[in-house]
Motif scaffolding. Structure first.
Motif, mmCIF file in Angstrom:
data_model
loop_
_atom_site.group_PDB
_atom_site.id
_atom_site.type_symbol
_atom_site.label_atom_id
_atom_site.label_comp_id
_atom_site.label_asym_id
_atom_site.label_seq_id
_atom_site.Cartn_x
_atom_site.Cartn_y
_atom_site.Cartn_z
ATOM 1 N N VAL A 2 -4.669 117.706 -43.463
ATOM 2 C CA VAL A 2 -5.241 116.586 -43.064
ATOM 3 C C VAL A 2 -5.499 115.674 -44.332
ATOM 4 C CG1 VAL A 2 -7.254 115.482 -42.178
ATOM 5 C CG2 VAL A 2 -6.613 117.452 -41.016
ATOM 6 N N GLU A 3 -5.114 114.502 -44.411
ATOM 7 C CA GLU A 3 -5.257 113.606 -45.510
ATOM 8 C C GLU A 3 -6.924 113.385 -45.754
ATOM 9 O OE1 GLU A 3 -4.222 109.012 -47.370
ATOM 10 O OE2 GLU A 3 -3.217 109.741 -45.184
ATOM 11 N N GLN A 4 -7.169 113.526 -47.165
ATOM 12 C CA GLN A 4 -8.725 113.731 -47.602
ATOM 13 C C GLN A 4 -8.907 112.094 -48.072
ATOM 14 O OE1 GLN A 4 -10.078 116.896 -49.800
ATOM 15 N NE2 GLN A 4 -11.489 115.533 -51.205
ATOM 16 N N THR A 5 -10.170 111.692 -47.287
ATOM 17 C CA THR A 5 -10.809 110.459 -47.803
ATOM 18 C C THR A 5 -12.202 111.027 -48.074
ATOM 19 O OG1 THR A 5 -11.389 109.577 -45.694
ATOM 20 C CG2 THR A 5 -9.330 109.158 -46.321
ATOM 21 N N ASP A 6 -12.776 110.076 -49.055
ATOM 22 C CA ASP A 6 -14.261 110.277 -49.340
ATOM 23 C C ASP A 6 -15.007 110.231 -48.047
ATOM 24 O OD1 ASP A 6 -13.529 110.632 -52.054
ATOM 25 O OD2 ASP A 6 -14.100 108.636 -52.618
#
Length: 208
Positions: free
Chosen positions: A44-48
């Motif tokens: 899963v693409e990580q964002t803050d």
């Protein structure tokens, strides 16, 4: 957390298995560190914002952990006559919380956490370690757990008696446990009954 990650097609048990193997088999410095690794494992693409969101869910869950007083009484009484071990799939943060808040370790002859040994149930390493530390054989053990797949099936495979604690009644189709209880009071009563029967059997055997 699964919902927040948008993993609608993934079975909850598959998700739980990946989560446990990722964040519960070693110690992390922060909750954010362990969930960052989970996002990598799930691709899963990580964002803050996403990392913050799922980390906060976990932290809130930890702060809501509760130890019913009826278990305090039962464990204190049971420890007088049987050896007790706690085997838990957990990361370090909830375990440290309950250990400090409730003095959890005082109830057990040994406590084994998955993050300390690098292995999660249903892998049998944690069961083997418990038997070794307690100096007992699997057939002398009663395993109590709330997950048929992590607790009951591997324990029965080793020859242990089992009690499934199904308080949410989600495993009504599961018939392999030796006993099934649906609330904490019945669980306490069942443990007391087993302790009494096991004690009586040993007493009769010794007299014979």
């Amino acid at each position: 957390i699964k919902k927040k990650l948008g993993l609608t097609e993934m079975n909850i048990f598959q998700f739980s298995s990946i989560l446990e193997k990722t964040i519960m088999t070693k110690k992390f410095k922060t909750v954010e560190d362990e969930f960052s690794e989970l996002l990598v494992a799930l691709k899963v693409e990580q964002t803050d914002s996403l990392l913050y969101s799922i980390s906060e869910v976990w932290k809130k869950n930890v702060s809501n952990l509760y130890f019913p007083p009826i278990l305090d009484e039962m464990l204190r009484e049971a420890k007088k006559s049987v050896k007790l071990a706690l085997l838990t799939n957990t990361d370090s943060f909830p375990f440290e919380f309950v250990k400090l808040r409730y003095g959890l370790e005082k109830y057990f002859d040994c406590v084994i956490t998955s993050y300390e040994i690098g292995s999660v149930k249903p892998e049998t390493k944690i069961f083997d370690i418990a038997c070794e530390r307690l100096g007992v054989k699997p057939e002398e053990v009663v395993m109590c757990g709330d997950n048929p797949f992590n607790d009951i099936i591997p324990a029965k495979g080793l020859g242990m008696k089992t009690i499934l604690v199904d308080t949410k009644r989600v495993f009504s189709e599961f018939k392999s446990a030796d006993y099934v209880v649906n609330n904490i009071k019945d669980f306490v009563d069942r443990v007391k009954t087993i302790s009494y029967i096991e004690y009586q059997n040993k007493f009769v055997s010794q007299k014979a």
